[in-house]
Motif scaffolding. Structure first.
Motif, short mmCIF file in Angstrom:
data_model
loop_
_atom_site.label_atom_id
_atom_site.label_comp_id
_atom_site.label_asym_id
_atom_site.label_seq_id
_atom_site.Cartn_x
_atom_site.Cartn_y
_atom_site.Cartn_z
N ALA A 89 -37.09 16.26 0.99
CA ALA A 89 -37.79 15.42 1.96
C ALA A 89 -36.92 15.25 3.20
N ILE A 90 -37.59 15.12 4.34
CA ILE A 90 -36.94 14.81 5.60
C ILE A 90 -37.65 13.59 6.17
N LEU A 91 -36.89 12.57 6.47
CA LEU A 91 -37.45 11.34 7.02
C LEU A 91 -36.70 10.98 8.29
N HIS B 250 -19.57 2.23 9.09
CA HIS B 250 -18.30 2.85 8.75
C HIS B 250 -18.27 3.40 7.32
N ILE B 251 -19.38 3.31 6.61
CA ILE B 251 -19.47 3.80 5.23
C ILE B 251 -19.94 5.24 5.24
N CYS B 252 -19.59 5.96 4.20
CA CYS B 252 -19.99 7.36 4.03
C CYS B 252 -21.50 7.52 4.18
N ASN B 253 -21.93 8.65 4.70
CA ASN B 253 -23.35 8.92 4.95
C ASN B 253 -24.05 9.59 3.78
N PHE B 254 -23.49 9.50 2.59
CA PHE B 254 -24.08 10.11 1.41
C PHE B 254 -24.41 9.02 0.39
N LEU B 255 -25.59 9.11 -0.21
CA LEU B 255 -25.99 8.22 -1.29
C LEU B 255 -26.40 9.07 -2.48
N GLU B 256 -25.75 8.87 -3.61
CA GLU B 256 -26.18 9.56 -4.82
C GLU B 256 -27.29 8.75 -5.45
N HIS C 197 -27.18 8.06 11.61
CA HIS C 197 -27.81 7.11 12.53
C HIS C 197 -27.38 7.45 13.94
N TYR C 198 -28.33 7.79 14.77
CA TYR C 198 -28.10 8.07 16.19
C TYR C 198 -28.94 7.11 17.02
N ALA C 199 -28.28 6.31 17.85
CA ALA C 199 -28.95 5.38 18.76
C ALA C 199 -29.99 4.56 18.01
N THR C 200 -31.27 4.86 18.16
CA THR C 200 -32.32 4.07 17.51
C THR C 200 -33.02 4.82 16.39
N LEU C 201 -32.51 5.97 15.98
CA LEU C 201 -33.16 6.76 14.95
C LEU C 201 -32.23 7.01 13.76
N TYR C 202 -32.83 6.99 12.58
CA TYR C 202 -32.15 7.38 11.35
C TYR C 202 -32.74 8.72 10.91
N PHE C 203 -31.90 9.69 10.65
CA PHE C 203 -32.30 10.99 10.12
C PHE C 203 -31.85 11.04 8.67
N VAL C 204 -32.80 11.18 7.74
CA VAL C 204 -32.48 11.14 6.32
C VAL C 204 -33.02 12.40 5.66
N LEU D 244 -21.90 18.40 3.81
CA LEU D 244 -21.44 18.67 5.18
C LEU D 244 -22.36 19.64 5.91
N GLY D 245 -22.96 20.57 5.17
CA GLY D 245 -23.93 21.47 5.77
C GLY D 245 -25.15 20.74 6.27
N ILE D 246 -25.63 19.77 5.50
CA ILE D 246 -26.79 18.97 5.90
C ILE D 246 -26.44 18.09 7.09
N LEU D 247 -25.25 17.49 7.09
CA LEU D 247 -24.83 16.70 8.25
C LEU D 247 -24.74 17.58 9.51
N ASP D 248 -24.29 18.81 9.35
CA ASP D 248 -24.25 19.73 10.46
C ASP D 248 -25.66 20.06 10.94
#
Length: 102
Positions: free
Chosen positions: A4-6, A45-51, A77-84, A94-98
């Motif tokens: 999923a992409i949200l 400041h927390i890691c961007n990964f949730l198991e 999280h960029y400005a006013t948008l969250y990409f999940v 790291l590939g997904i973050l890239d």
């Protein structure tokens, strides 16, 4: 594999939603709400990964989508948008973050 992409704004309003599994509309809406609340309550400041095995247990609807502890939420999280992105364990975090960065 990406499941999923949200993309949603700071208020939880979905801007882009793409599920790669067939789910009922009510289930999709519940997953969007649950995912937003999970990501929103995390500090910048927390890691961007949730198991999902540990993080999504309070949200049974979202937990049933991901099917267990094999899946992860990777967000940015960029400005006013969250990409999940919801991915399984075979994807590189790291590939997904890239991918989000690009």
């Amino acid at each position: 594999m990406i499941n999923a992409i949200l993309v949603f704004n700071n208020h939880g309003k979905p801007r882009l939603v793409r599920f790669y599994q067939h789910l009922a509309e009510e289930v999709q809406q519940q997953i969007i709400r649950d995912t937003f609340h999970l990501v929103l309550k995390r500090d910048d400041h927390i890691c961007n990964f949730l198991e999902c095995g540990r993080a999504l247990q309070p949200f049974p609807c979202a937990h049933s989508l991901f099917g267990g502890s094999d899946y992860k939420l990777i967000y940015r999280h960029y400005a006013t948008l969250y990409f999940v992105f919801c991915v399984d364990s075979s994807e590189s975090e790291l590939g997904i973050l890239d991918l989000i960065q690009v």
